[in-house]
Design an enzyme around this catalytic site. Sequence first.
Site, PDB file in Angstrom:
ATOM      1  N   LYS A   1      32.767  32.699  52.441  1.00 51.45           N
ATOM      2  CA  LYS A   1      32.366  31.379  51.958  1.00 51.45           C
ATOM      3  C   LYS A   1      33.482  30.671  51.188  1.00 51.45           C
ATOM      4  O   LYS A   1      33.534  29.449  51.134  1.00 51.45           O
ATOM      5  CB  LYS A   1      31.119  31.493  51.068  1.00 51.45           C
TER       6      LYS A   1
ATOM      7  N   GLU B   1      24.306  24.073  47.640  1.00 54.31           N
ATOM      8  CA  GLU B   1      23.078  24.863  47.749  1.00 54.31           C
ATOM      9  C   GLU B   1      23.506  26.292  48.011  1.00 54.31           C
ATOM     10  O   GLU B   1      24.627  26.530  48.478  1.00 54.31           O
ATOM     11  CB  GLU B   1      22.208  24.352  48.905  1.00 54.31           C
TER      12      GLU B   1
ATOM     13  N   SER C   1      31.642  39.846  57.128  1.00 57.62           N
ATOM     14  CA  SER C   1      31.631  38.557  56.419  1.00 57.62           C
ATOM     15  C   SER C   1      31.545  38.675  54.910  1.00 57.62           C
ATOM     16  O   SER C   1      31.943  37.758  54.194  1.00 57.62           O
ATOM     17  CB  SER C   1      30.477  37.701  56.933  1.00 57.62           C
TER      18      SER C   1
HETATM   19  C1  LIG Z   1      28.195  37.654  53.350  1.00 63.59           C
HETATM   20  C2  LIG Z   1      27.468  36.610  54.129  1.00 63.59           C
HETATM   21  N1  LIG Z   1      27.519  36.635  55.480  1.00 63.59           N
HETATM   22  C3  LIG Z   1      26.873  35.726  56.230  1.00 63.59           C
HETATM   23  C4  LIG Z   1      26.119  34.715  55.644  1.00 63.59           C
HETATM   24  C5  LIG Z   1      25.382  33.762  56.532  1.00 63.59           C
HETATM   25  O1  LIG Z   1      25.942  32.472  56.502  1.00 63.59           O
HETATM   26  P1  LIG Z   1      26.719  31.910  57.750  1.00 63.59           P
HETATM   27  O2  LIG Z   1      25.861  32.125  58.936  1.00 63.59           O
HETATM   28  O3  LIG Z   1      26.926  30.470  57.426  1.00 63.59           O
HETATM   29  O4  LIG Z   1      28.009  32.649  57.858  1.00 63.59           O
HETATM   30  C6  LIG Z   1      26.024  34.647  54.238  1.00 63.59           C
HETATM   31  C7  LIG Z   1      25.246  33.600  53.596  1.00 63.59           C
HETATM   32  O5  LIG Z   1      25.086  33.510  52.423  1.00 63.59           O
HETATM   33  C8  LIG Z   1      26.716  35.624  53.467  1.00 63.59           C
HETATM   34  O6  LIG Z   1      26.661  35.616  52.125  1.00 63.59           O
END
Ligand SMILES: Cc1ncc(COP(=O)(O)O)c(C=O)c1O
Length: 470
Positions: free
Chosen positions: A150, A172, A443
Amino acid sequence: MVLTPERRTADPETKPETKPETKPETKPQTRPTIIPPEYLDGERVDYFTDRIGPYYSDQPDETGHYGPFGGAFVPETLIFAVHKLRDAYPKIVRDPVFQAELRSHLREFAGRPTPLYFAERLTAHHARADGSGPQIYLKREDLLHTGAHKINNAIGQVLLARRMGKKRIIAETGAGQHGVATATVCARFGLPCVVYMGAKDMERQKLNVFRMRLLGAEVRPVHSGTATLKDALSEAIRDWVTYPQKTHYVVGSVAGPHPYPAMVRDFQAVIGDEVHQQVQERLGPNRLPDILLACVGGGSNAMGLFRRFVDEPSVRMIGVEAAGAGVHTKKHAATLTKGTSGVLHGAMSYVLQDEWGQIREPHSISAGLDYPGVGPEHAYMRDTRRAEYWAVTDNQAVAAFLRVSKLEGIIPALETSHAFAALERLSAEVPEGQRPVVVVNCSGRGDKDVNTVLGVLKKRRSRLVEGLEL
Ligand SMILES: Cc1ncc(COP(=O)(O)O)c(C=O)c1O
């Protein structure tokens, strides 16, 4: 929410007069056409009357549409702010000074580039007796400052807001990772920051609420609706409607009205750009990954990984949604698997809704996937079959959380654990004798989720929680 004049006409007959006739003939010479055959003779061919095939990297069109999805459905009081952003973004982002500033903050503040790491023990776990199976590489976004992808988008948007002369930032958050990233960048630049968060998410992500407060942000609880991410988003939009002049709204995923889905995707595209280079460095020149795997909430980490490869037909792309208690139940957040088209938070996409168009309450064990919508570009890639979307249950995600922690020494976020869980099905599908290169987008890290997982294990009376006070 009102329909803006930007809404693209569905009537294919309005376009040909303005299109130069030569355009369709010039494109195929330079790029492969990857339009799926069913779209050439199916009823949906009208999406593409102005082009030979969907060159995915060209998306969206000038009105912010990805086929029929996307657009900007916003209240009239916001149109000015949305249009100002739409016009300012491409100019600012192309400025070499902005690019140099962005790159420097990504490197020195966020910690880019992140490693592409060969997950040896996970690969062995998913291998067959003859040694075939996926070769699993992890893109380590969990190693970034604040612990998730993020921060890439937060740095990009806050730098953009500063260039636009904005004095106040709002955001948000669901899992709290986007809120923490935004609060972090605001602290770095001395900007006031308000983060809207569903009261239910505040409860399950207490650690991140505290982090945001430590960083100087005001966390405003949202009690309306289901008190989760969608309600936080609605409340942030309400704030923006009230103070559109001085406020920049940092949307955390590839959702929201145009230009947000494209803008957030572009700020996250650094993930796939690095993967492209790292795979070649490790495996040889011109080598591409075979399969990309990422979890999908709004869809920003998946789009960030996919973006560099969308026009490479050999690269298979799989997004993994939250099936919660199962897609056959009402407790899931599998928007692309079970949703229908509709407008949510300023864009046309797939949404979970009832027959009256009321948004249905989603469910996922992971707050970041607990969203009843999805970015419009994912909807487009799903319908054109450029990407596949799978769904994984809470239980499968928890099992993957435990497995990856133990096998790799990496505690992944519960969101990320959904992508890891999909490896079970993927490895069963790999034809015998093959060893495809699979890149999983790691992620985020799972520190924020240990309480949730402890709770699950306690209910199961797992020996892992023996002697622990919960
Ligand atoms: C570590 C992590 N991965 C994935 C996501 C999912 O979001 P996005 O689909 O926008 O990557 C989030 C959302 O808060 C997250 O904190």
